[in-house]
Motif scaffolding. Sequence first.
Motif, PDB file in Angstrom:
ATOM      1  N   ILE A   7      47.594 -34.663  48.562  1.00  0.00           N
ATOM      2  CA  ILE A   7      48.962 -33.348  48.905  1.00  0.00           C
ATOM      3  C   ILE A   7      48.192 -31.982  47.761  1.00  0.00           C
ATOM      4  O   ILE A   7      48.159 -30.954  49.120  1.00  0.00           O
ATOM      5  CB  ILE A   7      50.352 -33.090  48.405  1.00  0.00           C
ATOM      6  N   LEU A  10      45.512 -31.092  50.526  1.00  0.00           N
ATOM      7  CA  LEU A  10      45.415 -30.581  51.663  1.00  0.00           C
ATOM      8  C   LEU A  10      46.283 -28.999  51.868  1.00  0.00           C
ATOM      9  O   LEU A  10      45.726 -28.004  52.353  1.00  0.00           O
ATOM     10  CB  LEU A  10      46.655 -31.780  52.264  1.00  0.00           C
ATOM     11  N   CYS A  30      44.679 -36.708  54.142  1.00  0.00           N
ATOM     12  CA  CYS A  30      45.510 -37.431  54.859  1.00  0.00           C
ATOM     13  C   CYS A  30      45.944 -39.143  54.301  1.00  0.00           C
ATOM     14  O   CYS A  30      47.119 -39.562  54.638  1.00  0.00           O
ATOM     15  CB  CYS A  30      45.678 -37.346  56.508  1.00  0.00           C
ATOM     16  N   HIS A  33      46.911 -40.151  50.881  1.00  0.00           N
ATOM     17  CA  HIS A  33      47.651 -39.573  50.648  1.00  0.00           C
ATOM     18  C   HIS A  33      48.882 -40.777  51.305  1.00  0.00           C
ATOM     19  O   HIS A  33      50.537 -40.524  50.938  1.00  0.00           O
ATOM     20  CB  HIS A  33      48.327 -37.687  51.758  1.00  0.00           C
ATOM     21  N   GLN A 191      47.567 -35.928  62.505  1.00  0.00           N
ATOM     22  CA  GLN A 191      48.929 -36.203  62.335  1.00  0.00           C
ATOM     23  C   GLN A 191      50.031 -36.246  62.509  1.00  0.00           C
ATOM     24  O   GLN A 191      51.367 -36.632  62.590  1.00  0.00           O
ATOM     25  CB  GLN A 191      49.159 -34.746  60.670  1.00  0.00           C
ATOM     26  N   ARG A 213      52.387 -33.500  55.447  1.00  0.00           N
ATOM     27  CA  ARG A 213      50.972 -32.592  55.271  1.00  0.00           C
ATOM     28  C   ARG A 213      50.463 -31.740  56.150  1.00  0.00           C
ATOM     29  O   ARG A 213      49.748 -30.894  56.158  1.00  0.00           O
ATOM     30  CB  ARG A 213      50.354 -33.992  56.254  1.00  0.00           C
TER      31      ARG A 213
END
Length: 271
Positions: A7, A10, A30, A33, A191, A213
């Motif tokens: 994270i 990101l 991603c 995560h 996502q 995300r």
Amino acid sequence: MTREEAIAILEAAGLADDKAFPTLEATIACALHDAPFRDASAVRQLVEASSKRLRERVEKESPDEALTETMAGDFRLNGDLLNGETLHGTDIINVTQSRRGLSALLVIFYLEAARRAGLEAAAVDFPGHVLLRVETPEGPVALDPFSQGRLVLPSELTRRALHAGLTLHVADRLDLLMAPISDRQAVIRLQNIVFARAMTAQAYDLAERSALRRAVLDPCDHRPWLDVAAARERQGILNGAMEAIARAREISDAVEASTAYSLHKIRLRLN
């Protein structure tokens, strides 16, 4: 890599300028995560090998032909017809192993290889499908990563647009149908798919993570926080849902009716 480390990557990507957006590393983060502590080296190796092969092909072939032959031919990347409704094809580490995925994920491989080979390409958020726009000496063309990277003719773009419910006025506008999106938007589009499928499968913890995300990848958009709230509410995490709605209200200039309604509904449940 832990979830906290993913994270953090990101969040840094969310603050980066679009031109400096780390597309591949953000997509890998991603995946990690959701399922941490996996080895992503094979992803980077595939991207490096495909871009090297693409540079060789571009010397003898047109940009679109070189991309198709490299990605779908040499490296066997193609659409996942057997697991089309699952989340397998949205995870870049899984797809590297199987070489089968959704177009929204496959387009990341195409983009990375194209850029490293000096080609100009961008994702196109076509209705219900993600395509790849490639600039050629004859003008831009559209490739479909899901269908072995094949060329999509303008007439088929119009047909697909009409089938997706667009009006004829819009479906005839190739400039609209092939409008490029940024790499950031391409990762967020992926996502979005994860969130929708996770909610349908009642995997609300996964839905929450995918919405989070999106929120950190685009800090100026309040809508992902509403999705975080919805996923938390389904899990019974009502205080967390209210916190997410508060974040959305901080970002949004005007409080939407849906936000106010969601907050009221959660408060009623808490009382």
